[in-house]
Design an enzyme around this catalytic site. Structure first.
Site: not given
Lengths: 78, 258
Positions: B100, B161, B187-188, B209-210
């Protein structure tokens, strides 16, 4: 292998390991350093003076005074 | 019906959810969340070993590497040079050549530096990596990355995040329309409906992830994300109805009582 040696006999090599001044026995190889750190069975990569050292060369690569050594592994990330 | 899978770098995957391993309380929770998510690809970061505590447990001890593909990232790199260096170290550590690629352009937004990402991708593709670049929702950058040989392109939904969800579905649609490689939203995203939306748009997969690690109950959220991806994918394949301004009755007019 090119190695910068001090003019006097030293019992250890002083190098920078992951940003920390570190002393290792004279003639220490990467394999010995990795074993001392208890990382032999880990998935790690080693860089000496910005060059990646393949795992197959750990046993013969002797660390030298003034070397800048980086040992990395994987941690949590996104 | 053939199994619905997608391909990255010659390998096929059933799960269309890719999860990160950062920000968890401990490795046990990380593993439980990955299991609940059903993910087959997980991202990890490359960092210095803490030499004063080198013998402590490592994340990889907790992952079933026979089942899970490791996707190292170049998170925290602010130049092509740093990213290339990190990528090569990751490959040397022995988890394959999947990568990545992340070259950050700004600390506050963590938006990618498009030119540096393209520059690094060029070098790493030539060096034999299977490159999955994180990129803005920019159709031009996405096309350039696909053209130079990236195995997939990963536009963001919103800042890393942030949990804002898909801020620009129209740009994503353009990226998807012109796509020659798998498009993975990275992301996001904040919650299950965000990943469903990404899948409904036609993305191949979602990386997050977050949204899981930061949830009150990460394990439950991991399962919700898994279901969100599955629901969105099914809806995409099923083909949604068109949008109309006015009503269309679901019940027939014939047979109404006088």
């Amino acid at each position: 292998m090119y190695c910068r040696r001090a003019v006097f006999i030293v019992a250890c090599v002083r190098l920078r390991l992951n940003g920390e001044e570190t002393e290792l026995p004279d003639g220490c190889t990467i394999a010995e350093m990795v074993a001392q750190l208890d990382l032999s069975r880990r998935r790690i990569a080693v860089e000496v003076n910005r060059d990646i050292v393949p795992r197959t060369s750990f046993a013969e690569h002797v660390l030298c005074d003034g070397d800048i050594v980086e040992v990395v592994h994987f941690i949590g990330g996104g | 019906m053939p199994e619905d899978t997608f391909e990255i770098g010659g390998a096929r995957y059933r799960s269309r959810l890719i999860v990160g391993t950062g920000k968890y309380r401990d490795f046990a929770e990380t593993r439980a969340a990955i299991d609940a998510s059903g993910a087959e690809i997980v991202t990890v970061a490359v960092r210095r070993v803490n030499i004063t505590k080198a013998d402590e447990e490592n994340l990889l001890d907790y992952l079933d590497l026979d089942r899970i593909t490791i996707l190292p990232n170049t998170a925290g790199c602010y130049s092509a040079e740093e990213a290339i260096r990190t990528a090569r170290l990751a490959r040397e550590a022995g988890v394959g050549s999947l990568l990545k690629l992340e070259v950050i352009g700004d600390e506050k937004t963590l938006f990618p530096d498009a030119t540096a990402t393209i520059e690094a991708a060029q070098v790493l593709v030539e060096d034999g990596f299977t490159v999955l670049p994180y990129i803005n929702d920019d159709p031009i950058a996405a096309r350039k990355l696909a053209d130079l040989g990236c195995a997939a392109v990963m536009p963001l939904a919103a800042p890393i995040g942030s949990g804002l969800g898909i801020r620009n579905p129209y740009n994503l649609k353009i990226i998807l329309e012109q796509a020659t490689v798998p498009i993975i939203v990275d992301a996001g995203v904040g919650t299950a409906s965000d990943v469903a939306r990404a899948m409904e748009l036609g993305c191949e997969a979602v990386l997050l992830n977050t949204a899981i690690a930061g949830a009150k109950d990460p394990i439950a959220m991991a399962e919700a994300m898994k279901l969100g991806v599955e629901a969105g994918r099914k809806a995409f394949l099923a083909g949604r109805i068109g949008r109309k301004l006015y009503a269309t009755a679901s019940s027939p007019i014939e047979g109404l009582l006088d």
